[in-house]
Structure formats: structure tokens, C-alpha cells
Design an enzyme around this catalytic site. Structure first.
Site, PDB file in Angstrom:
ATOM      1  N   HIS A 180      -4.657  -7.859   0.000  1.00  0.00           N
ATOM      2  CA  HIS A 180      -3.951  -6.597   0.159  1.00  0.00           C
ATOM      3  C   HIS A 180      -3.154  -6.515   1.451  1.00  0.00           C
ATOM      4  O   HIS A 180      -2.093  -5.892   1.491  1.00  0.00           O
ATOM      5  CB  HIS A 180      -4.976  -5.458   0.112  1.00  0.00           C
ATOM      6  CG  HIS A 180      -4.371  -4.103   0.029  1.00  0.00           C
ATOM      7  ND1 HIS A 180      -3.625  -3.686  -1.047  1.00  0.00           N
ATOM      8  CD2 HIS A 180      -4.388  -3.056   0.902  1.00  0.00           C
ATOM      9  CE1 HIS A 180      -3.232  -2.445  -0.867  1.00  0.00           C
ATOM     10  NE2 HIS A 180      -3.658  -2.041   0.319  1.00  0.00           N
ATOM     11  N   TYR A 189      -3.431  11.026   0.711  1.00  0.00           N
ATOM     12  CA  TYR A 189      -3.972  10.831  -0.642  1.00  0.00           C
ATOM     13  C   TYR A 189      -4.013  12.158  -1.397  1.00  0.00           C
ATOM     14  O   TYR A 189      -3.644  12.224  -2.571  1.00  0.00           O
ATOM     15  CB  TYR A 189      -5.376  10.229  -0.561  1.00  0.00           C
ATOM     16  CG  TYR A 189      -5.405   8.785  -0.157  1.00  0.00           C
ATOM     17  CD1 TYR A 189      -5.531   7.778  -1.102  1.00  0.00           C
ATOM     18  CD2 TYR A 189      -5.296   8.410   1.187  1.00  0.00           C
ATOM     19  CE1 TYR A 189      -5.563   6.438  -0.726  1.00  0.00           C
ATOM     20  CE2 TYR A 189      -5.319   7.083   1.563  1.00  0.00           C
ATOM     21  CZ  TYR A 189      -5.451   6.099   0.604  1.00  0.00           C
ATOM     22  OH  TYR A 189      -5.461   4.777   0.974  1.00  0.00           O
ATOM     23  N   ASP A 229       0.846  -1.188   0.000  1.00  0.00           N
ATOM     24  CA  ASP A 229       0.000   0.000   0.000  1.00  0.00           C
ATOM     25  C   ASP A 229       0.892   1.252   0.000  1.00  0.00           C
ATOM     26  O   ASP A 229       1.819   1.343  -0.790  1.00  0.00           O
ATOM     27  CB  ASP A 229      -0.965  -0.048   1.196  1.00  0.00           C
ATOM     28  CG  ASP A 229      -2.122   0.924   1.070  1.00  0.00           C
ATOM     29  OD1 ASP A 229      -3.130   0.583   0.434  1.00  0.00           O
ATOM     30  OD2 ASP A 229      -2.014   2.055   1.595  1.00  0.00           O
TER      31      ASP A 229
END
Length: 474
Positions: free
Chosen positions: A444, A387, A241
């Protein structure tokens, strides 16, 4: 007529030349940008004498995590306010998001089973040494496990930096840390590691910044500074990630410090890479080992999945403070928002299950440990700002995706992860891709879901780096 044709040919030649030049410029490798290793992110003004600041702030302080009873009692009271949840539609499991019938069950377990045992969970979280230190003006939290001399006998000994992502935390790595650090318990294992696991800035117990611009490239600078402060000028990196992106950035910007970069979410989003991915679909046998075609193709399935599952990404990259405000002091909403990712990103098929398959691959206590870190540290908004910073113009202008990362690189693919990249795509970014593997089970959150598989993959990578690059142990 002849003159007209000549003019047309000339125009086409010029146009073709311009297109070729623009495409080659778009695809060409770029040199690594120079980032300021002293860039200041603290709330107060940057000290005029930075060297004096470094001397005064270099202390590493041991910490113990503890929250007063009134904080836990307040959380329990908030968890009692779940009566107004809207029922799910008939026949809908997790397809519309977190199923609210199951959310009630999770909240009841959290309130009536987990919270009464919170002091036990605190002790569990304390099992590793927690520290904080000041890096570029921000209080930075990390776990640090060192190997004592008597445990090094007969072992190959290296430092490793583990980097988490969102919506994870240092908690993801606990089982993985044990495998890395306590391998002295296995007489047949020849490896043991000093392990450093930071909370990223704005995550968990690490302070977030009040200034714009702290993106993954700048976080990479901070993480490298942390390792240097701890005395590690050469180290391995492992991450997924955001940890994958930040780890890649460290390896790109500071190759002299990185023994090897290993990731369970290697990616390359350069224009050249994306074009290669589309072309490869027409000749998959040339690019994918037999039996693993479904990791990549058909691309239409991957694109549909990304469209369905990337709504969170768009809002966090554009309006992180809005969703952050909705989730702050809202533990039920926070649980739905975070735990839903541990369902869908672990296996997309779990969307059809009424409980989201959450306890198929994880223990509920482990998921709630991670959730508690976000809630107790009030870090949901600051974590999501990463982000927005990643897609700010200043960050995009660095073009790090087009800067080759020449350190030894290892990529472990887990079938149910969000996206996958072919070796032919990755080698443009990672020319020393020396380790490339495929795992049919896992998603993930590999460190939390399949720590033993990830550990073996990492050790195999280290062995390859040793063999090919003749690195030295501590």
C-alpha cells in the site's frame, strides 16, 4: 385463460422495463458537478470581500519545523508508562493486532534511541523547503521544490503534485522526491520536476476545519487552488490511498489543469464496475494478463481480507472523534494503531510474524518520523474525519465515481495492496487509461517501500502521455 396470460405478459414487460430503466440509470455516466472554488473552511466568518482576502492571503511563507525541548521531554515521560500493556495470547503474532511484546521493543527504541537523536531527525525533515499559505480559510502546509534554470538544460521539465493518504504524511514521499527532483544527477535521465507535496487538510501541519463537509471532493478543490497559487495551471498528479481519490477528483473536476493522473491505488467503486469484477471471476483469462490472476482472484480471498482489515475504516467513517480521543496524548496507543497498518498493508502474510515484519521493508526511523508528525501536530482526530466526510450523504450525492475522468491515466498495481481493479472496470471511469502495470513486490505504501519502482512506473507513464497527447514542458 388467454386474457390472464396476456395480462401476465404485460405485467412482466412493464416490470422488466422498469428494472432496465433503473439499472441503466444506476449505471449511466453523469456530468461533473460544479463545486464552489471559494467555499470557506476557516474558523472565522468568510470575508465579505473574497477578492481582497485572496490578495491579502496569497503570501507563501517559508517554515522551519522545530519543537521545544520540553515537548520532547514530555513525550519521553509518556513513553515510560508502558508497564500495563496486556500480554499477547500464546502463539499470536499480529493476528489480533499489534503484538504488545514487540510494542514494548518499539517504545524502547523510540524513547531510548530515536528521541535522543530528535534534533537530527528534525534536520532530516527540514531537508526540503517547507511552506504554508492560506487556502479557503485554512493554513495549508506543503513542500515545494523548484528546478533552477541551469538544471533544466537537456531535461523535460514538468510540475507534479504528490498526494499522500492515511496513516501517511509527506514523509512517505522523501525518497521519491529525490528521484523526481534530483534527476539532473543522472546524465541519462531526461526528466526533472517541480515537486509540490501538501499535507492534506487536518493532516500534519495543515490546519483542520471546524466545519462539516470538507470531504475528498472539497479537498480536491483546495489542492487545485494551491497549485494555481504557485503558478501551475497544468501539472501531473501522483497519489495513493486518499491521494488516489483526491487526485482522481481533481482530474475529474478540472481536466483542463491536469496533464496526467497516475496512481498506485486506482479504483472504481461504481455499481457497473463492481458487477464487472464479479463476472470476470468466471472468465479470468479474458480480463487479466497471464501470470497476474492472483492479483484479483479468487474474490473470496479479497473480500475476506477486506472484512478482516477494515474495522478501522468503519469506526473512522462513523465515530472518528471517539477513536481520536483514545489516541490523543497517548503515544503508545498511537504507535500501535498507526504502525500496525504499515505491517498488514505492506504484506498480509506479515500478520504471522511476531514483529509484524515492520523492518523487512522499512527503516524504523522512517516509520517513527511519520508517527512523530501525527503526534507533534495532534492531527490524529482531524485526519480521521476525512473518512466520515467521504461517506456523508452530501459527498455521496456528488456521484463522482460515475463521472468519467478523461485525462490521461496511469495505474500501477502492487501485489500486496488492499484491493485491485481490472482494466475493464477502470476504463468505465478512466476512458483514457493509457498505462496499466503490475508489480509482484510492494504494498500500500509504495512511495515509501519501493520508491525506485514507483518512480520508473511514473516516468514510463509520463513518456506515454507525451507520445500520445503531445504535451508541452515548462
Amino acid at each position: 385463460m388467454g386474457v390472464t396470460v396476456k395480462i401476465l405478459v404485460l405485467i412482466l414487460a412493464v416490470a422488466g422495463g422498469l428494472v432496465y430503466r433503473n439499472v441503466t440509470q444506476l449505471w449511466a455516466d453523469l456530468p461533473a458537478p460544479k463545486l464552489d472554488p471559494q467555499e470557506w473552511w476557516g474558523d472565522e466568518a468568510q470575508p465579505k470581500d473574497y477578492e481582497a482576502y485572496l490578495q491579502n492571503s496569497s503570501e507563501v511563507i517559508g517554515n522551519r519545523l522545530s519543537y521545544p525541548d520540553k515537548t520532547i521531554a514530555d513525550l519521553k515521560e509518556r513513553l515510560n508508562r508502558t508497564l500495563r500493556l496486556t500480554p499477547p495470547l500464546e502463539g499470536v503474532a499480529f493476528e489480533y493486532g499489534f503484538n504488545t511484546d514487540y510494542l514494548r521493543e518499539v517504545v524502547e527504541y523510540w524513547r531510548d534511541d530515536y528521541l535522543p537523536r530528535w534534533r537530527e531527525r528534525e534536520v532530516f525533515l527540514w531537508q526540503f523547503n517547507h511552506f504554508t499559505t492560506d487556502i479557503q480559510g485554512l493554513r495549508t502546509h506543503f513542500l515545494h521544490l523548484m528546478v533552477y534554470d541551469d538544471n533544466k538544460v537537456g531535461k523535460k521539465h514538468y510540475p507534479v503534485l504528490l498526494l499522500h493518504g492515511w496513516p501517511g504524511s509527506v514523509r512517505e514521499f522523501y525518497d521519491f522526491i529525490h528521484l523526481l527532483h534530483q534527476t539532473n544527477l543522472d546524465k541519462n535521465n531526461k526528466y526533472i520536476f517541480n515537486v509540490v507535496v501538501p499535507s492534506l487538510p487536518g493532516y500534519g501541519w495543515s490546519q483542520g476545519t471546524s466545519r462539516k463537509g470538507l470531504g475528498p471532493a472539497q479537498v480536491a478543490v483546495m489542492m487545485r487552488n494551491l497549485m494555481l497559487r504557485l503558478g501551475y495551471d497544468k501539472f501531473f498528479i501522483q497519489g495513493g490511498d486518499w491521494g488516489s481519490i483526491i487526485g482522481s477528483n481533481i482530474a475529474t473536476l478540472y481536466p483542463e489543469n491536469v496533464l496526467g493522473y497516475h496512481s498506485n491505488m486506482c479504483n472504481n467503486l461504481s455499481p457497473k464496475s463492481l458487477a464487472k469484477g464479479l463476472v470476470a471471476e468466471f472468465l479470468p483469462s479474458l480480463f487479466v494478463p497471464s501470470g497476474f490472476e492472483d492479483f484479483f482472484f479468487p474474490k473470496s480471498n479479497e473480500l475476506r481480507y477486506l472484512m478482516e482489515e477494515s474495522g478501522y475504516f468503519h469506526i473512522q467513517a462513523t465515530k472518528p472523534d471517539t477513536i481520536g480521543a483514545a489516541l490523543t496524548d497517548n503515544p503508545v496507543g498511537l504507535a500501535a494503531y498507526i504502525l500496525e497498518k504499515f505491517s498488514t498493508w505492506t504484506n498480509p502474510s506479515y500478520r504471522s510474524l511476531p514483529d509484524g515484519g515492520l523492518t523487512k521493508r522499512y527503516k524504523m526511523d522512517a516509520l517513527l518520523d511519520n508517527l512523530m508528525i501525527y503526534y507533534l501536530t495532534n492531527s490524529i482526530t482531524t485526519s480521521q474525519r476525512l473518512y466520515a466526510e467521504q461517506y456523508a450523504q452530501a459527498q455521496r450525492d456528488l456521484h463522482l465515481e460515475r463521472v468519467p475522468t478523461r485525462v490521461p491515466t496511469g495505474c500501477a498495481r502492487f501485489k500486496s495492496d488492499i484491493m485491485q481493479f481490472l482494466d475493464v472496470q477502470l476504463k468505465d471511469k478512466y476512458p483514457n487509461l493509457v498505462h496499466s502495470t503490475y508489480h509482484k513486490k510492494g504494498g500500500h505504501f509504495a512511495a515509501l517501500e519501493v520508491p525506485k519502482v514507483l518512480y520508473k512506473d511514473f516516468i514510463d507513464f509520463v513518456k506515454t502521455v507525451e507520445r500520445k497527447f503531445k504535451i508541452k514542458t515548462l
